[in-house]
Every structure is written in structure tokens, then in C-alpha cells.
Design an enzyme around this catalytic site. Structure first.
Site, mmCIF file in Angstrom:
data_model
loop_
_atom_site.group_PDB
_atom_site.id
_atom_site.type_symbol
_atom_site.label_atom_id
_atom_site.label_comp_id
_atom_site.label_asym_id
_atom_site.label_seq_id
_atom_site.Cartn_x
_atom_site.Cartn_y
_atom_site.Cartn_z
ATOM 1 N N ASN A 182 0.836 -1.189 0.000
ATOM 2 C CA ASN A 182 0.000 0.000 0.000
ATOM 3 C C ASN A 182 0.875 1.245 0.000
ATOM 4 O O ASN A 182 1.946 1.277 0.613
ATOM 5 C CB ASN A 182 -1.018 0.001 1.148
ATOM 6 C CG ASN A 182 -0.439 -0.207 2.518
ATOM 7 O OD1 ASN A 182 0.580 -0.876 2.685
ATOM 8 N ND2 ASN A 182 -1.081 0.352 3.527
ATOM 9 N N GLU A 200 -2.977 -4.725 -2.943
ATOM 10 C CA GLU A 200 -3.463 -5.643 -3.980
ATOM 11 C C GLU A 200 -3.506 -4.955 -5.335
ATOM 12 O O GLU A 200 -3.114 -5.516 -6.358
ATOM 13 C CB GLU A 200 -4.866 -6.159 -3.634
ATOM 14 C CG GLU A 200 -4.952 -6.946 -2.328
ATOM 15 C CD GLU A 200 -5.253 -6.075 -1.131
ATOM 16 O OE1 GLU A 200 -4.784 -4.907 -1.090
ATOM 17 O OE2 GLU A 200 -5.951 -6.547 -0.236
HETATM 18 N N1 THU Z 1 -5.313 -1.435 2.434
HETATM 19 C C1 THU Z 1 -4.747 -2.290 1.539
HETATM 20 O O1 THU Z 1 -3.597 -2.118 1.144
HETATM 21 N N2 THU Z 1 -5.490 -3.337 1.092
HETATM 22 C C2 THU Z 1 -6.781 -3.581 1.459
HETATM 23 O O2 THU Z 1 -7.407 -4.476 0.915
HETATM 24 C C3 THU Z 1 -7.401 -2.785 2.506
HETATM 25 C C4 THU Z 1 -6.664 -1.575 2.939
HETATM 26 C C5 THU Z 1 -4.533 -0.294 2.912
HETATM 27 C C6 THU Z 1 -5.071 1.042 2.494
HETATM 28 C C7 THU Z 1 -4.494 1.941 3.552
HETATM 29 O O3 THU Z 1 -3.184 2.316 3.172
HETATM 30 C C8 THU Z 1 -4.408 1.042 4.785
HETATM 31 O O4 THU Z 1 -4.506 -0.293 4.310
HETATM 32 C C9 THU Z 1 -5.479 1.301 5.806
HETATM 33 O O5 THU Z 1 -6.737 1.240 5.255
#
Ligand code: THU
Length: 129
Positions: free
Chosen positions: A40, A53
Site C-alpha cells: 500500500n 493488492e
Molecule cells: N489497504 C490495503 O492495502 N489493502 C486492502 O485491501 C485494505 C486496505 C490499505 C489502504 C491503507 O493504506 C491502509 O490499508 C489502511 O486502510
């Protein structure tokens, strides 16, 4: 193979840029053209944050891979993919594509499929042109 992909997801999770949520996420996806990873990437303008993802899927597509055959997502608590990521995964994976969620220790917390995560997904097949 599965344990290698779990390690890939754990490794890329370390590179997450998440200074706002402090929730680090790593994803490893297997495709017809090899393995791709993503983390992320957050932004001071919160709405621009990108999930692990989708980082992995977009990287795969940019490399020419459009068929996802397995997904591993690593978070501190084994959280599962958000709705937006489920839709993006469904674009490039069959419904029976396995999805593993693991926690920061690599313990599997959820073993499911893209189809189970997003039943009745909207796909290009539903489009009338
Ligand atoms: N996040 C992801 O990387 N994947 C997900 O499926 C859900 C949320 C990240 C987004 C943000 O940077 C952090 O997790 C908190 O929501």
C-alpha cells in the site's frame, strides 16, 4: 510454492508506505507471466491511497500479465481485501482463483477464492456493447 508466495507478501509488506494509517499491507499475485508484488502507498491527500493488492495487479498488467492464478495478502492481523480490490482482482482472475490472507507471522487467517470474496462480480462479460 504457497510458502514462497507468503514470504513474498510478507517481504513486500515491509516496503509499504503507510505513515497515516500505520497499517502495512503486502500482496503477492501469481500470474501467467510470473509473480508480482505490491504494497500500500498512502498520500497526505488520503483519498489517493492505493492498496497493496491493486499495486500488485497494476504492476502485473503493466508487465503484460492479465491472468491472475493465486493471491496472497499479508497484514498485521490477517485482514482480507477491501471491496475495491476485490473488484479489481475479479477483472483478471477466475472465480476459483485462491486467495490467502496471512498475518504478520505468516499464519493463514483466511483461505478463500476471488469468487467467494465477490459473488456476482461485475465483469466485462456483463457489458453490452
Ligand atoms: N489497504 C490495503 O492495502 N489493502 C486492502 O485491501 C485494505 C486496505 C490499505 C489502504 C491503507 O493504506 C491502509 O490499508 C489502511 O486502510
Amino acid at each position: 510454492m504457497t510458502s514462497e508466495r507468503i514470504q513474498d507478501a510478507l517481504d513486500v509488506r515491509q516496503r509499504a508506505y503507510a505513515p497515516y494509517s500505520n497499517y502495512f499491507v503486502g500482496a503477492a499475485i501469481m500470474t501467467d507471466a510470473g509473480v508480482f508484488v505490491g504494497c500500500n502507498v498512502e498520500n497526505a491527500s488520503y483519498g489517493l491511497c492505493n492498496c497493496a493488492e491493486r499495486t500488485a495487479v497494476f504492476s502485473a498488467v503493466a508487465a503484460g500479465a492479465k491472468n491472475i492464478t493465486a493471491v496472497v495478502v499479508a497484514t498485521r492481523d490477517g485482514g482480507s481485501p477491501c471491496g475495491a480490490c476485490r473488484q479489481v482482482l475479479a477483472e483478471f482472475a477466475e472465480a476459483d482463483c485462491p486467495v490467502l490472507c496471512v498475518n504478520e507471522s505468516g499464519i493463514i487467517t483466511l483461505e478463500t477464492t476471488v469468487g467467494a470474496l465477490l459473488p456476482h462480480a461485475f465483469t466485462p462479460r456483463n457489458l453490452t456493447r
